[in-house]
Structure formats: C-alpha cells, structure tokens
Write a protein that holds these residues in place. Structure first.
Motif, PDB file in Angstrom:
ATOM      1  N   VAL A  83       4.147  44.021 -17.317  1.00  0.00           N
ATOM      2  CA  VAL A  83       5.214  43.556 -16.415  1.00  0.00           C
ATOM      3  C   VAL A  83       5.494  42.049 -16.534  1.00  0.00           C
ATOM      4  O   VAL A  83       6.490  41.574 -15.985  1.00  0.00           O
ATOM      5  CB  VAL A  83       4.938  43.906 -14.932  1.00  0.00           C
ATOM      6  N   PHE A  84       4.629  41.307 -17.205  1.00  0.00           N
ATOM      7  CA  PHE A  84       4.921  39.887 -17.416  1.00  0.00           C
ATOM      8  C   PHE A  84       5.514  39.697 -18.809  1.00  0.00           C
ATOM      9  O   PHE A  84       5.114  40.382 -19.758  1.00  0.00           O
ATOM     10  CB  PHE A  84       3.638  39.042 -17.279  1.00  0.00           C
ATOM     11  N   PRO A  85       6.465  38.750 -18.950  1.00  0.00           N
ATOM     12  CA  PRO A  85       7.080  38.566 -20.270  1.00  0.00           C
ATOM     13  C   PRO A  85       6.071  38.028 -21.295  1.00  0.00           C
ATOM     14  O   PRO A  85       5.103  37.359 -20.923  1.00  0.00           O
ATOM     15  CB  PRO A  85       8.174  37.532 -20.002  1.00  0.00           C
ATOM     16  N   LYS A  86       6.359  38.313 -22.554  1.00  0.00           N
ATOM     17  CA  LYS A  86       5.428  37.923 -23.614  1.00  0.00           C
ATOM     18  C   LYS A  86       5.206  36.410 -23.635  1.00  0.00           C
ATOM     19  O   LYS A  86       4.085  35.928 -23.806  1.00  0.00           O
ATOM     20  CB  LYS A  86       5.977  38.405 -24.965  1.00  0.00           C
ATOM     21  N   SER A  87       6.304  35.639 -23.420  1.00  0.00           N
ATOM     22  CA  SER A  87       6.168  34.177 -23.449  1.00  0.00           C
ATOM     23  C   SER A  87       5.163  33.708 -22.398  1.00  0.00           C
ATOM     24  O   SER A  87       4.396  32.771 -22.616  1.00  0.00           O
ATOM     25  CB  SER A  87       7.526  33.522 -23.201  1.00  0.00           C
ATOM     26  N   LEU A  88       5.133  34.391 -21.262  1.00  0.00           N
ATOM     27  CA  LEU A  88       4.191  34.022 -20.205  1.00  0.00           C
ATOM     28  C   LEU A  88       2.789  34.508 -20.553  1.00  0.00           C
ATOM     29  O   LEU A  88       1.804  33.779 -20.378  1.00  0.00           O
ATOM     30  CB  LEU A  88       4.664  34.622 -18.874  1.00  0.00           C
ATOM     31  N   MET A  89       2.694  35.719 -21.086  1.00  0.00           N
ATOM     32  CA  MET A  89       1.376  36.236 -21.479  1.00  0.00           C
ATOM     33  C   MET A  89       0.732  35.303 -22.512  1.00  0.00           C
ATOM     34  O   MET A  89      -0.470  35.090 -22.478  1.00  0.00           O
ATOM     35  CB  MET A  89       1.502  37.662 -22.057  1.00  0.00           C
ATOM     36  N   ASP A  90       1.544  34.734 -23.395  1.00  0.00           N
ATOM     37  CA  ASP A  90       0.999  33.811 -24.406  1.00  0.00           C
ATOM     38  C   ASP A  90       0.359  32.599 -23.730  1.00  0.00           C
ATOM     39  O   ASP A  90      -0.648  32.075 -24.193  1.00  0.00           O
ATOM     40  CB  ASP A  90       2.092  33.345 -25.371  1.00  0.00           C
ATOM     41  N   GLN A  91       0.969  32.154 -22.620  1.00  0.00           N
ATOM     42  CA  GLN A  91       0.414  31.012 -21.877  1.00  0.00           C
ATOM     43  C   GLN A  91      -0.859  31.407 -21.146  1.00  0.00           C
ATOM     44  O   GLN A  91      -1.747  30.601 -20.941  1.00  0.00           O
ATOM     45  CB  GLN A  91       1.418  30.551 -20.801  1.00  0.00           C
ATOM     46  N   LEU A  92      -0.907  32.655 -20.697  1.00  0.00           N
ATOM     47  CA  LEU A  92      -2.009  33.082 -19.836  1.00  0.00           C
ATOM     48  C   LEU A  92      -3.272  33.417 -20.619  1.00  0.00           C
ATOM     49  O   LEU A  92      -4.377  33.265 -20.121  1.00  0.00           O
ATOM     50  CB  LEU A  92      -1.584  34.316 -19.022  1.00  0.00           C
TER      51      LEU A  92
END
Ligand code: BGC
Length: 422
Positions: free
Chosen positions: A130-139
């Motif tokens: 449910v989170f966008p890939k760009s955000l998952m990369d940060q996380l």
C-alpha cells in the motif's frame, strides 16, 4: 551518539523550554500495560490538532488501549527535542513509539539498537503493497529491513505568498519563479517600495530548510541528490552561487528570525507583514484557517527554481526496544498505517497520505497539487527533515547554518558543509 552527560544538559534545557502540558518527567507514572506512550514534537497549534485526531481514531480502533501523549515542544524535531528523545532512549526510558523522519534520520537509532525491525508487521498488515515504491525505497535499510511506519508525505520545497502584497507593488501574484535571480529581483523591488522584510524567516531548522530549497533551486534535482551521496562536489562553483543567493535571501528577512518559530514566520505572510515564506506543507493549516482561500488569500507554489521536483519527507513512527507492551505499540502503528488514520490525520496536517489507496478527492486544492507532483515528478530527499542525512550530519549542517546567520561568511559555510559529510 551524544554522550549521556551532554544529553542531560540538553534535557534540562528542554524541560525549561517545555510549555504547559508538556511534562515529560511526570509521564512514566501514567504507564500501565494498557497504555501506549507516543512521542512527537507536535505539541501545540495545528500540529497538535493533527495528533489529537490520530489519537481519536486510535481509541476508536483500539478501545482497550489508552493513548498517552508523551511528546515535547520542538517543531521540526529541533535539536533540543531530539536531544531529549536521545536521553530517554539512552536511559532506558523510551516512549513506546516515537515519530522521526523516514530515511537516513533513522540510521543512528537503528545503529544504537533503540528501535525494532518492523518487517514482520509490514507482512502482517500487507503494508508493502500500500505504500509507493519511492517511499518503500526510503524506508528500507540496506539489508532490506523496515524500522518505521509512515503517517504521511510532506513536501518541503514550497513558497508561500500573500498575493495582496504582491499586487499592491505591481508584481505577478502567482508566486511562480523560474529561478532564484528573478525571485531576488522581486524581493529587491518590495524592499525599495518599503516592505521592510519581504521574506520571513524563522530560527535554526527553518534556516536549514531555506538553505536546502536554495541548493535545490540552484543545482537542480540530480546535483542536489549528489550532495548527499558524494557525487556533487560541495566545493564547486554552483554551490558557491547557491550560498551567495542564500546570503541575499537572509538579507531580505526579519532580524527577529532567531527568536521566531516557523509558524510565527508563516503568520507574518498571512498578516501581510512579509510577502513570502519558504516552508513545508505543514504550514497549510496556518494559511487555510478561518475561511481564507487558496489562490486568493494565499498562494503556494514550488519554491524558486524547483518547479517539477518534489522535495520529500515523511513523519514515520517507530517501535522502541525494551518497552513494556509491544502489542500496544503495534496497535498504534496499525492505526497510523490504516486508511482511516491516514485520511483523518492528513486532512488536518497539510500532508498527503503515504498509502496509495486513499482518495485524493477527499483533500483540499493545495493537497491535490501535492498528490499530482509526488506521483509524477522526480523526488528528492529533504535534508532539514531527516530524509537525506543521519542526525549526526544534520547536527553539523545546522551548526554551520547557525554560525553563517551571524557571520555571513560564504567560504566558511561552504567549507563547513563540505566537512559535514566526513
Ligand atoms: C515535520 C512536520 C512538522 C514540522 C514542523 C517537520 O520536520 O515533519 O510534521 O509539522 O516539522 O514542526
């Protein structure tokens, strides 16, 4: 990591700076197994309203657990609020969960063993989907683990303007500037026309925030990114030019800046004392209050030279190690990540949800532009808000900005920024 002795000194500073209602020393006595203690720096004004709303959703979703506000004053995660948190962690008195920024800011907490791996929770709640890939990369850390749950996505590179002030002095009321030079030219016009402080600026981290948007505006997304991964030379002429621009911007700002919190600087624009302020979209509730209209009473656009780039940060909640009741902390994180939590919280906070399945139609006109930009533009990481660099590096950058505000020495600032990465 700061030494405990230094942190203890910072703690007394924070305690004396705490507003009524922020009494961290009293908090542990409130704890039972049915509590979840939540640390943020959203202690007053519009930020507290957002937190209160999230707590309300939490208590509806988890009626058996009591939300305990374990936060302190310190907008932006100011150095005092971060030092206070550090002391709590180092003295084994952690809040169950605390808000930090997604990205490099978490590195020191992970390294210190202060926060837990939440990858199993992500699996259980299906959060990777449910989170966008760009955000998952940060996380994600380099070894693929995830240590926090984002409550939102904020945009940092925004120029807020009072169109009435611009109109009065014959300037374009859109607030759009292709580059810093044209922005500086308008600041000069306003100053000549008698607007004493055309740009409002606040203390410490807001100055780093301004500096970051100037670097982005001058260098562009790719070279700006390169400052944080070592591929852009801090000693290069483009950086010098950006720092010269930054110096000029400060010269158009209020001399009270060191005594002023970020929201008071926003209020200067609302009241027409200044024409402009550069701040993230947590400022939205300050402008949108009391029926003031987007596009008419205030405008908000990408900061000069940064159109088509999204300068990103996210408030992301962790789970501390060594806590009494991990289930209660997990329940809080579940609410933070839930559709309802993200909808209700972000409608107040000015940010957009981190989840991709919340309807943009439920948000206001400015927020629709943020959805649009986040989904389509290149995304860069905010330095002032923890996405680009660890706390230890940001501390050095902040010290350099604070010194520059006093001495205005560009060469010294450039050298200090170059050294901060080492
Ligand atoms: C946080 C926001 C907060 C702002 C001002 C930022 O660092 O991410 O949530 O509203 O600081 O305190």
């Amino acid at each position: 990591m700061a030494a405990v002795a230094a942190s203890a000194a910072a703690l007394s500073l924070v305690l004396s700076a705490c507003a009524a209602g922020s009494t961290p020393g009293d908090k542990p006595s409130l704890r039972t197994h049915e509590d979840v203690t939540v640390y943020t720096w959203w202690a007053s004004g519009v930020e507290k309203q957002g937190l209160d709303k999230l707590a309300e959703v939490f208590e509806q979703q988890h009626p058996g657990i009591t939300f305990v506000n374990d936060g302190v004053m310190g907008g932006g995660g100011s150095s005092t609020s971060k030092e206070y948190l550090q002391t709590r962690l180092e003295t084994q008195d952690p809040p169950d969960t605390f808000a930090a920024h997604a990205g490099a800011e978490l590195d020191d907490y992970i390294e210190g063993g202060f926060i837990q791996d939440l990858t199993p929770l992500y699996k259980k709640l299906g959060l990777k989907e449910v989170f966008p890939k760009s955000l998952m990369d940060q996380l994600k850390t380099q070894d693929g683990k995830i240590y926090s749950v984002p409550s939102n996505i904020h945009r940092a590179n925004l120029l807020w303007a009072n169109p009435a002030v611009l109109e009065k002095h014959g300037l374009d009321t859109s607030g759009q500037y292709e580059d810093l030079d044209s922005f500086i030219a308008d600041l000069e016009t306003l100053k000549q026309a008698g607007v004493e402080y055309p740009l409002s600026v606040a203390n410490e981290w807001p100055q780093v925030h301004l500096l970051e948007t100037v670097l982005l505006g001058e260098l562009g997304a790719e070279a700006y990114d390169g400052l944080w991964d070592g591929t852009t030379d801090w000693n290069g002429p483009e950086v010098t030019a950006a720092l010269e621009d930054y110096k000029q911007l400060l010269s158009f700002s209020n001399p009270t800046r060191n005594e002023m919190e970020w929201d008071a600087a926003s209020t200067m624009v609302v009241e027409g004392k200044s024409a402009f302020n550069i701040m993230g979209d947590w400022a939205l509730p300050v402008y949108a209050a009391e029926g003031r209209q987007y596009g008419k009473d205030y405008v908000v656009v990408p900061s000069p030279g940064t159109n088509g780039v999204f300068d990103f940060l996210a408030d992301s909640f962790t789970m501390s190690t060594g806590i009494l009741d991990e289930d209660a902390a997990r329940a809080w994180l579940e609410t933070v990540s839930s559709k309802e939590g993200q909808l209700e919280f972000n409608r107040i906070k000015g940010s957009i949800p981190a989840r991709t399945d919340v309807d943009p139609g439920q948000f206001n006109e400015y927020q629709k532009t943020a959805f649009e930009s986040f989904n389509n533009d290149p995304i860069v990481s905010s330095v002032a808000h923890g996405a680009a660099v660890p706390v230890s590096q940001l501390t050095k950058i902040t010290a350099a900005a604070v010194a520059f505000e006093k001495d205005g020495d560009v060469a010294k600032l450039q050298a200090a920024l170059a050294a901060s990465a080492g």
